[in-house]
Design a protein around this motif. Structure first.
Motif, PDB file in Angstrom:
ATOM      1  N   SER A  76       0.995  -5.052 -23.185  1.00 15.37           N
ATOM      2  CA  SER A  76       1.060  -3.952 -22.940  1.00 15.37           C
ATOM      3  C   SER A  76      -0.616  -3.747 -22.086  1.00 15.37           C
ATOM      4  O   SER A  76      -1.450  -4.390 -22.887  1.00 15.37           O
ATOM      5  N   PRO A  77      -0.441  -3.225 -20.879  1.00 16.59           N
ATOM      6  CA  PRO A  77      -1.777  -3.132 -20.403  1.00 16.59           C
ATOM      7  C   PRO A  77      -3.058  -2.088 -20.407  1.00 16.59           C
ATOM      8  O   PRO A  77      -4.146  -2.209 -21.017  1.00 16.59           O
ATOM      9  N   TYR A  78      -2.117  -1.172 -21.948  1.00 22.28           N
ATOM     10  CA  TYR A  78      -3.356  -0.398 -21.712  1.00 22.28           C
ATOM     11  C   TYR A  78      -3.667  -0.631 -24.039  1.00 22.28           C
ATOM     12  O   TYR A  78      -4.327  -0.191 -24.686  1.00 22.28           O
ATOM     13  N   ASN A  79      -3.021  -1.410 -24.323  1.00 19.33           N
ATOM     14  CA  ASN A  79      -3.089  -1.857 -25.393  1.00 19.33           C
ATOM     15  C   ASN A  79      -2.767  -3.619 -25.973  1.00 19.33           C
ATOM     16  O   ASN A  79      -1.543  -3.943 -26.211  1.00 19.33           O
ATOM     17  N   ALA A  80      -3.714  -4.559 -25.824  1.00 18.69           N
ATOM     18  CA  ALA A  80      -3.270  -5.752 -25.791  1.00 18.69           C
ATOM     19  C   ALA A  80      -3.151  -6.448 -26.863  1.00 18.69           C
ATOM     20  O   ALA A  80      -2.529  -7.143 -27.306  1.00 18.69           O
ATOM     21  N   SER A  81      -3.435  -5.575 -28.100  1.00 18.15           N
ATOM     22  CA  SER A  81      -3.217  -6.116 -29.177  1.00 18.15           C
ATOM     23  C   SER A  81      -1.143  -5.216 -29.157  1.00 18.15           C
ATOM     24  O   SER A  81      -0.872  -6.546 -30.870  1.00 18.15           O
ATOM     25  N   MET A  82      -0.909  -5.024 -28.553  1.00 24.93           N
ATOM     26  CA  MET A  82       0.355  -4.030 -28.580  1.00 24.93           C
ATOM     27  C   MET A  82       1.794  -5.626 -27.891  1.00 24.93           C
ATOM     28  O   MET A  82       1.392  -5.994 -26.745  1.00 24.93           O
ATOM     29  N   SER A  83       1.765  -6.226 -28.521  1.00 26.72           N
ATOM     30  CA  SER A  83       2.778  -8.039 -27.755  1.00 26.72           C
ATOM     31  C   SER A  83       4.197  -6.868 -27.318  1.00 26.72           C
ATOM     32  O   SER A  83       4.900  -6.238 -28.360  1.00 26.72           O
ATOM     33  N   LEU A  84       4.556  -7.461 -26.429  1.00 27.48           N
ATOM     34  CA  LEU A  84       5.971  -7.127 -25.600  1.00 27.48           C
ATOM     35  C   LEU A  84       7.017  -7.763 -25.435  1.00 27.48           C
ATOM     36  O   LEU A  84       8.465  -7.258 -25.598  1.00 27.48           O
ATOM     37  N   PHE A  85       6.185  -9.367 -25.335  1.00 24.18           N
ATOM     38  CA  PHE A  85       7.477 -10.724 -25.463  1.00 24.18           C
ATOM     39  C   PHE A  85       6.331 -11.690 -25.280  1.00 24.18           C
ATOM     40  O   PHE A  85       5.486 -12.247 -24.895  1.00 24.18           O
ATOM     41  N   ASN A  86       7.137 -12.216 -26.587  1.00 19.61           N
ATOM     42  CA  ASN A  86       6.737 -13.695 -26.817  1.00 19.61           C
ATOM     43  C   ASN A  86       7.902 -14.467 -26.392  1.00 19.61           C
ATOM     44  O   ASN A  86       8.708 -14.685 -25.879  1.00 19.61           O
ATOM     45  N   PHE A  87       7.165 -15.884 -25.399  1.00 17.66           N
ATOM     46  CA  PHE A  87       7.298 -16.826 -24.387  1.00 17.66           C
ATOM     47  C   PHE A  87       8.094 -17.750 -25.447  1.00 17.66           C
ATOM     48  O   PHE A  87       7.033 -18.110 -26.930  1.00 17.66           O
ATOM     49  N   THR A  88       8.946 -18.626 -25.301  1.00 16.56           N
ATOM     50  CA  THR A  88       9.106 -20.524 -26.122  1.00 16.56           C
ATOM     51  C   THR A  88       7.819 -20.830 -25.543  1.00 16.56           C
ATOM     52  O   THR A  88       7.914 -20.878 -24.662  1.00 16.56           O
ATOM     53  N   GLY A  89       7.227 -21.214 -26.862  1.00 17.67           N
ATOM     54  CA  GLY A  89       6.659 -22.463 -26.565  1.00 17.67           C
ATOM     55  C   GLY A  89       6.919 -23.307 -25.934  1.00 17.67           C
ATOM     56  O   GLY A  89       7.777 -24.252 -26.866  1.00 17.67           O
ATOM     57  N   GLN A  90       6.031 -24.561 -25.832  1.00 18.05           N
ATOM     58  CA  GLN A  90       6.358 -25.064 -25.354  1.00 18.05           C
ATOM     59  C   GLN A  90       6.205 -27.330 -25.524  1.00 18.05           C
ATOM     60  O   GLN A  90       4.479 -26.067 -25.562  1.00 18.05           O
ATOM     61  N   TYR A  91       6.475 -27.891 -25.949  1.00 17.51           N
ATOM     62  CA  TYR A  91       5.709 -29.163 -26.916  1.00 17.51           C
ATOM     63  C   TYR A  91       5.079 -29.646 -25.807  1.00 17.51           C
ATOM     64  O   TYR A  91       5.753 -30.611 -24.721  1.00 17.51           O
ATOM     65  N   LEU A  92       3.906 -30.233 -25.491  1.00 13.13           N
ATOM     66  CA  LEU A  92       3.146 -30.720 -24.582  1.00 13.13           C
ATOM     67  C   LEU A  92       2.934 -32.627 -25.269  1.00 13.13           C
ATOM     68  O   LEU A  92       2.504 -33.454 -24.335  1.00 13.13           O
ATOM     69  N   GLY A  93       3.531 -33.379 -26.079  1.00 13.14           N
ATOM     70  CA  GLY A  93       3.762 -34.618 -25.947  1.00 13.14           C
ATOM     71  C   GLY A  93       2.384 -34.796 -27.154  1.00 13.14           C
ATOM     72  O   GLY A  93       2.464 -36.287 -27.343  1.00 13.14           O
ATOM     73  N   ASP A  94       2.041 -33.827 -27.651  1.00 16.27           N
ATOM     74  CA  ASP A  94       1.186 -34.118 -28.925  1.00 16.27           C
ATOM     75  C   ASP A  94       0.304 -35.794 -28.649  1.00 16.27           C
ATOM     76  O   ASP A  94       0.128 -36.694 -28.812  1.00 16.27           O
ATOM     77  N   VAL A  95      -0.336 -34.939 -28.055  1.00 20.63           N
ATOM     78  CA  VAL A  95      -1.721 -35.928 -27.144  1.00 20.63           C
ATOM     79  C   VAL A  95      -3.023 -36.381 -27.688  1.00 20.63           C
ATOM     80  O   VAL A  95      -3.113 -35.071 -27.952  1.00 20.63           O
ATOM     81  N   PRO A  96      -3.147 -37.547 -28.334  1.00 22.74           N
ATOM     82  CA  PRO A  96      -4.602 -37.658 -28.994  1.00 22.74           C
ATOM     83  C   PRO A  96      -5.767 -38.016 -27.553  1.00 22.74           C
ATOM     84  O   PRO A  96      -5.432 -38.516 -26.431  1.00 22.74           O
ATOM     85  N   LEU A  97      -6.628 -37.074 -28.206  1.00 28.35           N
ATOM     86  CA  LEU A  97      -7.551 -36.599 -27.253  1.00 28.35           C
ATOM     87  C   LEU A  97      -8.945 -36.800 -28.111  1.00 28.35           C
ATOM     88  O   LEU A  97      -9.726 -36.521 -29.034  1.00 28.35           O
ATOM     89  N   GLY A  98      -9.819 -38.198 -27.811  1.00 26.31           N
ATOM     90  CA  GLY A  98     -11.350 -38.368 -28.850  1.00 26.31           C
ATOM     91  C   GLY A  98     -11.706 -37.998 -28.106  1.00 26.31           C
ATOM     92  O   GLY A  98     -12.013 -37.026 -26.868  1.00 26.31           O
ATOM     93  N   PRO A  99     -13.414 -37.735 -28.610  1.00 26.82           N
ATOM     94  CA  PRO A  99     -14.325 -37.144 -27.806  1.00 26.82           C
ATOM     95  C   PRO A  99     -14.349 -37.262 -25.896  1.00 26.82           C
ATOM     96  O   PRO A  99     -14.690 -38.322 -25.950  1.00 26.82           O
ATOM     97  N   GLY A 100     -15.349 -36.335 -25.572  1.00 26.28           N
ATOM     98  CA  GLY A 100     -14.894 -36.779 -23.966  1.00 26.28           C
ATOM     99  C   GLY A 100     -13.768 -36.651 -23.478  1.00 26.28           C
ATOM    100  O   GLY A 100     -13.527 -37.155 -21.874  1.00 26.28           O
ATOM    101  N   GLU A 101     -12.740 -37.263 -23.462  1.00 23.34           N
ATOM    102  CA  GLU A 101     -11.365 -37.863 -23.254  1.00 23.34           C
ATOM    103  C   GLU A 101     -11.070 -36.200 -22.395  1.00 23.34           C
ATOM    104  O   GLU A 101     -10.874 -35.675 -23.002  1.00 23.34           O
ATOM    105  N   GLU A 102      -9.663 -36.495 -21.408  1.00 20.26           N
ATOM    106  CA  GLU A 102      -9.085 -34.993 -20.755  1.00 20.26           C
ATOM    107  C   GLU A 102      -7.792 -35.714 -20.594  1.00 20.26           C
ATOM    108  O   GLU A 102      -7.745 -36.760 -20.365  1.00 20.26           O
ATOM    109  N   THR A 103      -7.499 -34.571 -20.635  1.00 17.74           N
ATOM    110  CA  THR A 103      -5.347 -34.969 -20.470  1.00 17.74           C
ATOM    111  C   THR A 103      -5.209 -33.813 -19.008  1.00 17.74           C
ATOM    112  O   THR A 103      -5.736 -32.604 -19.520  1.00 17.74           O
ATOM    113  N   SER A 104      -3.639 -33.716 -18.905  1.00 22.47           N
ATOM    114  CA  SER A 104      -3.242 -32.716 -18.116  1.00 22.47           C
ATOM    115  C   SER A 104      -2.234 -32.376 -18.605  1.00 22.47           C
ATOM    116  O   SER A 104      -1.512 -33.117 -18.435  1.00 22.47           O
ATOM    117  N   ALA A 105      -1.740 -31.418 -18.165  1.00 24.28           N
ATOM    118  CA  ALA A 105      -0.365 -30.424 -19.034  1.00 24.28           C
ATOM    119  C   ALA A 105       0.520 -28.941 -18.167  1.00 24.28           C
ATOM    120  O   ALA A 105      -0.673 -28.862 -17.612  1.00 24.28           O
TER     121      ALA A 105
END
Length: 198
Positions: A56-85
């Motif tokens: 809610s825009p009036y109370n940010a702690s009041m959740s109105l809808f939960n979207f489905t989580g999306q698996y991003l592939g369990d991408v390993p990142l070492g220090p300094g590494e980047e990825t996009s999803a």
């Protein structure tokens, strides 16, 4: 708790909404968020999935809808590494056109601990998709025409009652008469002229 805070500081998430740069979304449509994840810490992390909630825009702690989580592939990142999803959200059709707060979080693991990084927490606008034929507007037009018709009818009846409009008297029509009563039988098997010939 200090380890979780340290790990969170080590992950930087940038986001971009390519089709919706103004943060205006259509109800009943999908929207994609492109994530850029960089490991700025000293430990190896695994980027696992993203999830979002609508608040809610009036109370940010009041959740109105939960979207489905999306698996991003369990991408390993070492220090300094980047990825996009890419994380895709489907906004429900029943959402009214108004402002909401959208919160999007990235979930990842580091040293066996499962951590969360909220990278998007902004006000968005849900808008209606323009249509060629608006059924609600047609309904309003029909109601308006009905009210207008009823008003005109009442005004005419009132004017007739006051004598401002004279009632028209029905004109008497002469009855159609025929000198020959058997004329309607002409050309049929019951025609008396044809019977006389037989």
């Amino acid at each position: 708790m200090a380890g979780a805070a340290h790990a969170q500081e080590g992950v930087q998430v940038l986001n971009w909404w390519p089709e919706h740069p103004t943060k205006s979304f259509f109800a009943g449509k999908k929207a994609s968020c492109v994530l850029g994840v960089r490991n700025t810490g000293q430990e190896r992390v695994n980027v696992t999935y993203a999830a979002a909630t609508l608040a809610s825009p009036y109370n940010a702690s009041m959740s109105l809808f939960n979207f489905t989580g999306q698996y991003l592939g369990d991408v390993p990142l070492g220090p300094g590494e980047e990825t996009s999803a890419e994380y895709t959200i489907f906004f429900p059709r029943q959402l009214p056109p108004r402002d909401f707060i959208l919160k999007v979080s990235l979930f990842y693991s580091a040293n066996g601990a499962f951590l969360q990084r909220e990278f998007f927490n902004e006000t968005i606008t849900i808008i209606e998709e323009p249509t060629w034929l608006d059924t609600q507007l047609i309904g309003l037009y029909i109601i308006g025409l009905a009210v207008l018709g009823a008003t005109l009818y009442s005004a005419v009846e009132f004017a007739k009652g006051q004598g401002w409009i004279k009632k028209s008297k029905p004109v008497a029509r002469p009855a159609a008469t025929s000198s020959n009563k058997d004329e309607w039988l002409r050309g049929t098997a019951a025609d008396p002229k044809l019977r006389k010939k037989q």
